[in-house]
Design a protein around this motif. Structure first.
Motif, PDB file in Angstrom:
ATOM      1  N   ASP A 101       0.835  -1.203   0.000  1.00 54.83           N
ATOM      2  CA  ASP A 101       0.000   0.000   0.000  1.00 54.83           C
ATOM      3  C   ASP A 101       0.872   1.256   0.000  1.00 54.83           C
ATOM      4  O   ASP A 101       0.567   2.236  -0.679  1.00 54.83           O
ATOM      5  CB  ASP A 101      -0.948   0.011   1.204  1.00 54.83           C
ATOM      6  N   TRP A 102       1.967   1.229   0.750  1.00 51.28           N
ATOM      7  CA  TRP A 102       2.892   2.370   0.761  1.00 51.28           C
ATOM      8  C   TRP A 102       3.548   2.523  -0.611  1.00 51.28           C
ATOM      9  O   TRP A 102       3.645   3.631  -1.145  1.00 51.28           O
ATOM     10  CB  TRP A 102       3.952   2.187   1.849  1.00 51.28           C
ATOM     11  N   LEU A 107      -0.470   4.969   1.391  1.00 52.08           N
ATOM     12  CA  LEU A 107      -0.095   5.258   2.782  1.00 52.08           C
ATOM     13  C   LEU A 107       1.185   6.079   2.792  1.00 52.08           C
ATOM     14  O   LEU A 107       2.005   5.967   1.884  1.00 52.08           O
ATOM     15  CB  LEU A 107       0.217   3.958   3.532  1.00 52.08           C
ATOM     16  N   SER A 108       1.341   6.852   3.843  1.00 48.15           N
ATOM     17  CA  SER A 108       2.619   7.546   4.006  1.00 48.15           C
ATOM     18  C   SER A 108       3.649   6.549   4.521  1.00 48.15           C
ATOM     19  O   SER A 108       3.301   5.501   5.081  1.00 48.15           O
ATOM     20  CB  SER A 108       2.473   8.699   5.002  1.00 48.15           C
ATOM     21  N   ARG A 109       4.915   6.864   4.350  1.00 54.50           N
ATOM     22  CA  ARG A 109       5.972   5.961   4.818  1.00 54.50           C
ATOM     23  C   ARG A 109       5.908   5.804   6.331  1.00 54.50           C
ATOM     24  O   ARG A 109       6.073   4.713   6.864  1.00 54.50           O
ATOM     25  CB  ARG A 109       7.344   6.481   4.398  1.00 54.50           C
ATOM     26  N   ASP A 111       3.324   6.042   8.311  1.00 57.01           N
ATOM     27  CA  ASP A 111       2.197   5.179   8.674  1.00 57.01           C
ATOM     28  C   ASP A 111       2.506   3.715   8.366  1.00 57.01           C
ATOM     29  O   ASP A 111       2.216   2.821   9.162  1.00 57.01           O
ATOM     30  CB  ASP A 111       0.920   5.600   7.945  1.00 57.01           C
ATOM     31  N   ALA A 112       3.091   3.471   7.198  1.00 59.40           N
ATOM     32  CA  ALA A 112       3.420   2.097   6.812  1.00 59.40           C
ATOM     33  C   ALA A 112       4.447   1.500   7.765  1.00 59.40           C
ATOM     34  O   ALA A 112       4.323   0.349   8.191  1.00 59.40           O
ATOM     35  CB  ALA A 112       3.940   2.064   5.378  1.00 59.40           C
TER      36      ALA A 112
END
Length: 173
Positions: A101-102, A107-109, A111-112
């Motif tokens: 997803d990243w 997603l942001s890095r 968050d991932a």
């Protein structure tokens, strides 16, 4: 529809045509030569790759195999992945989906990284594994040359998959 109806349009001959057997014999390919051919696609030199593969195939852990070739464990893991060894990624399947997803920009890095629970090195290795496919020619050569029971052994696979859940003697202190 009966057999006679199915066979109605078939032509029978009294001779059999011998077409032979198509074979491809690639058993005499030298693994080191293959490594040199694909050296530009590897994360290390062909000589270091040969050392890592020899050590890993003889039962050494990834870090030990890399150390024998003066490589960081993450570089040795990248090499093993490119050579077709499975299970090199440090992330579980759900965490790999978060990483994908990243990589796809959903997603942001930060968050991932948080959602995977991985540290920076694990995250970087997993990203490498997701973005670089094994090299088929090397995977075939390694598979043929390898004393591959370690890669295919269910007991070893289970042990490696459950390594984080097992305790060692040093944990008892």
């Amino acid at each position: 529809m009966g057999l006679s109806e199915i066979a109605a349009g078939l032509e029978l001959t009294t001779e059999q045509v011998d077409r032979g057997v198509a074979t491809v014999d690639d058993t005499d390919v030298d693994r080191d030569a293959r490594l040199r051919e694909h050296e530009s696609d590897l994360p290390c030199t062909a000589a270091a790759a040969g050392t890592v593969l020899d050590r890993y195939e003889s039962g050494a852990r990834v870090g030990e195999a890399g150390e024998a070739a003066a490589l960081a464990p993450v570089t040795a893991a990248k090499l093993l992945h490119r050579c077709g060894f499975d299970g090199v990624t440090p992330l579980a399947p759900t965490a790999r989906q978060v990483l994908r997803d990243w990589l796809e920009g959903r997603l942001s890095r930060a968050d991932a990284l948080e959602l995977t629970g991985a540290d920076e090195a694990e995250f970087a290795l997993a990203a490498y594994v997701e973005t670089h496919d094994p090299i088929p020619e090397l995977a075939e050569t390694v598979r043929r040359d390898a004393a591959a029971p370690l890669a295919d052994d269910a007991l070893v696979s289970k042990r490696d998959a459950l390594a984080e859940t097992m305790s060692t003697a040093s944990d008892l202190r």
